[in-house]
Enzyme design. Structure first.
Site, PDB file in Angstrom:
ATOM      1  N   GLU A  22       0.837  -1.206   0.000  1.00 37.96           N
ATOM      2  CA  GLU A  22       0.000   0.000   0.000  1.00 37.96           C
ATOM      3  C   GLU A  22       0.871   1.255   0.000  1.00 37.96           C
ATOM      4  O   GLU A  22       2.082   1.210   0.217  1.00 37.96           O
ATOM      5  CB  GLU A  22      -0.898   0.038   1.245  1.00 37.96           C
ATOM      6  CG  GLU A  22      -2.345  -0.377   1.007  1.00 37.96           C
ATOM      7  CD  GLU A  22      -3.155   0.657   0.250  1.00 37.96           C
ATOM      8  OE1 GLU A  22      -2.592   1.691  -0.202  1.00 37.96           O
ATOM      9  OE2 GLU A  22      -4.368   0.438   0.087  1.00 37.96           O
ATOM     10  N   ARG A 109      -7.349   0.987  12.921  1.00 37.12           N
ATOM     11  CA  ARG A 109      -5.979   1.310  12.541  1.00 37.12           C
ATOM     12  C   ARG A 109      -6.013   2.360  11.442  1.00 37.12           C
ATOM     13  O   ARG A 109      -7.024   2.533  10.745  1.00 37.12           O
ATOM     14  CB  ARG A 109      -5.241   0.073  12.027  1.00 37.12           C
ATOM     15  CG  ARG A 109      -5.783  -0.521  10.733  1.00 37.12           C
ATOM     16  CD  ARG A 109      -4.813  -1.538  10.142  1.00 37.12           C
ATOM     17  NE  ARG A 109      -5.358  -2.259   8.998  1.00 37.12           N
ATOM     18  CZ  ARG A 109      -5.354  -1.796   7.744  1.00 37.12           C
ATOM     19  NH1 ARG A 109      -4.870  -0.589   7.482  1.00 37.12           N
ATOM     20  NH2 ARG A 109      -5.846  -2.534   6.767  1.00 37.12           N
ATOM     21  N   ASN A 111      -5.139   3.646   7.797  1.00 33.76           N
ATOM     22  CA  ASN A 111      -5.015   2.990   6.505  1.00 33.76           C
ATOM     23  C   ASN A 111      -4.312   3.945   5.545  1.00 33.76           C
ATOM     24  O   ASN A 111      -3.144   4.256   5.729  1.00 33.76           O
ATOM     25  CB  ASN A 111      -6.397   2.569   5.993  1.00 33.76           C
ATOM     26  CG  ASN A 111      -6.318   1.586   4.846  1.00 33.76           C
ATOM     27  OD1 ASN A 111      -5.481   0.693   4.861  1.00 33.76           O
ATOM     28  ND2 ASN A 111      -7.180   1.743   3.854  1.00 33.76           N
ATOM     29  N   GLU A 130     -12.825  -5.001   9.342  1.00 30.85           N
ATOM     30  CA  GLU A 130     -13.540  -4.642   8.111  1.00 30.85           C
ATOM     31  C   GLU A 130     -15.041  -4.890   8.213  1.00 30.85           C
ATOM     32  O   GLU A 130     -15.684  -5.335   7.260  1.00 30.85           O
ATOM     33  CB  GLU A 130     -12.940  -5.368   6.901  1.00 30.85           C
ATOM     34  CG  GLU A 130     -11.462  -5.071   6.708  1.00 30.85           C
ATOM     35  CD  GLU A 130     -10.851  -5.778   5.502  1.00 30.85           C
ATOM     36  OE1 GLU A 130     -11.609  -6.379   4.722  1.00 30.85           O
ATOM     37  OE2 GLU A 130      -9.614  -5.726   5.348  1.00 30.85           O
ATOM     38  N   ASN A 156     -10.111   5.073   2.168  1.00 27.08           N
ATOM     39  CA  ASN A 156      -9.054   4.875   1.187  1.00 27.08           C
ATOM     40  C   ASN A 156      -8.844   6.112   0.334  1.00 27.08           C
ATOM     41  O   ASN A 156      -9.751   6.932   0.147  1.00 27.08           O
ATOM     42  CB  ASN A 156      -9.359   3.670   0.280  1.00 27.08           C
ATOM     43  CG  ASN A 156      -8.396   2.533   0.515  1.00 27.08           C
ATOM     44  OD1 ASN A 156      -7.186   2.725   0.526  1.00 27.08           O
ATOM     45  ND2 ASN A 156      -8.939   1.341   0.730  1.00 27.08           N
ATOM     46  N   ASP A 205      -9.845   1.509  -4.444  1.00 27.07           N
ATOM     47  CA  ASP A 205      -8.833   1.516  -3.383  1.00 27.07           C
ATOM     48  C   ASP A 205      -8.071   2.841  -3.454  1.00 27.07           C
ATOM     49  O   ASP A 205      -8.679   3.894  -3.557  1.00 27.07           O
ATOM     50  CB  ASP A 205      -7.923   0.292  -3.541  1.00 27.07           C
ATOM     51  CG  ASP A 205      -7.303  -0.165  -2.229  1.00 27.07           C
ATOM     52  OD1 ASP A 205      -6.685   0.670  -1.542  1.00 27.07           O
ATOM     53  OD2 ASP A 205      -7.420  -1.349  -1.889  1.00 27.07           O
TER      54      ASP A 205
END
Length: 301
Positions: A22, A109, A111, A130, A156, A205
């Site tokens: 990522e 958390r 991202n 999730e 995202n 994403d």
């Protein structure tokens, strides 16, 4: 507006097989690409010209890493925002805790995150399981934390238009990308649906913009990266050799290479066998450029 911009097929440049690669970021002061593997709690660096590679472990999952104007880095980790120092001679990143806007949300958390045109860190949180809409998008500086938007299961892809007047942000599970009006002080208004991604194209994403103001969206489970106009019209897409495309950034010479991270997370053994490069990093040469590196200068460090 340029419609067909890809001049090469996606080329695998890092075959490390990340679980959840990522957050690629091009650091022009080093001419190097950085990215993270969230589930492996790791930071990676690649100099594409020399193929020099470095990796560092973090104490906890890291969602994003960005360079700061003072030569250091700022990171968004599971347990908050940290100053990050990276010594090529060490296998471990040195972390200095700065702030955590969600100390009571133990299952959350950080991202994805980006540095905005204001020099602040715009970072989203999510439920690590999730399932719960406990995630929010924050604007973070030394002066405090501002909640920009909430009620996300998976946040995202913060991205900003070239002139800094529009913020894009993704609700991945809803397959929706929102747009907000943005001013010079980091205030947002007029949240609206920018794009709804059809189910056959997976889930949106990470994303970035190019110098023409078009939005490049990576598709989890969609085998593609799609370029949309500033009006939300699909202009083209690039077929990828793996299913889970997580994020992308412009870099390299003249910022005309699109670097894309991917993930092996969620693939069955058969799917992994069919996608041997899942979790790798790919490079695509384009005939259009992206924005230069944005350095965090919001204080703390």
């Amino acid at each position: 507006m340029t419609t067909f911009v890809a001049t090469s097929e996606p080329k695998l440049i890092w075959e490390g097989g990340a679980i959840l690669g990522e957050g690629p970021v091009w650091v022009d002061r080093e001419k190097a690409l950085y990215w993270v593997d969230i589930k492996s709690s790791a930071i990676h660096r690649l100099d594409p010209k020399t193929n020099t590679r470095n990796s560092w472990k973090t104490e906890t999952p890291i969602g994003a890493l960005h360079p700061a104007s003072n030569g250091e880095f700022i990171g968004a980790l599971k347990n908050g925002i940290h100053k990050v120092k990276l010594d090529p001679a060490s296998e471990n990143a040195m972390l200095d805790f700065l702030i955590d806007p969600e100390p009571a949300k133990k299952d959350n958390r950080f991202n994805d995150a980006k540095v905005g045109p204001d020099g602040a860190l715009w970072a989203g949180t999510m439920d690590d399981l999730e399932t719960d809409p406990s995630g929010s998008l924050y604007r973070i500086t030394k002066d405090g934390v501002t909640t920009i938007d909430s009620d996300y299961v998976i946040t995202n892809g913060p991205a900003f238009s070239p002139k800094g007047r529009t913020l894009y942000h993704t609700d991945t599970l809803k397959r929706t990308i929102f747009a907000f009006d943005l001013d010079n002080s980091g205030n947002v208004r007029k949240k609206r649906v920018f794009i709804n991604i059809p189910p056959e194209n997976g889930h949106p994403d990470g994303m970035t913009v190019d110098t023409e103001g078009c939005l490049w969206v990576c598709h989890w489970g969609g085998w593609r990266i799609t370029r949309y106009s500033s009006d939300g019209v699909e202009l083209m897409h690039i077929k990828m050799p793996v299913a889970n495309i997580t994020s992308c950034v412009f870099g390299g010479d003249n910022y005309q290479t699109l670097f894309a991270t991917t993930a092996s997370k969620g693939l069955s053994n058969a799917e992994k066998e069919a996608q041997p490069h899942a979790g790798g990093v790919f490079a695509i040469v384009l005939n259009i450029s992206g924005p230069s590196t944005q350095y965090y200068n919001g204080g703390f460090i």
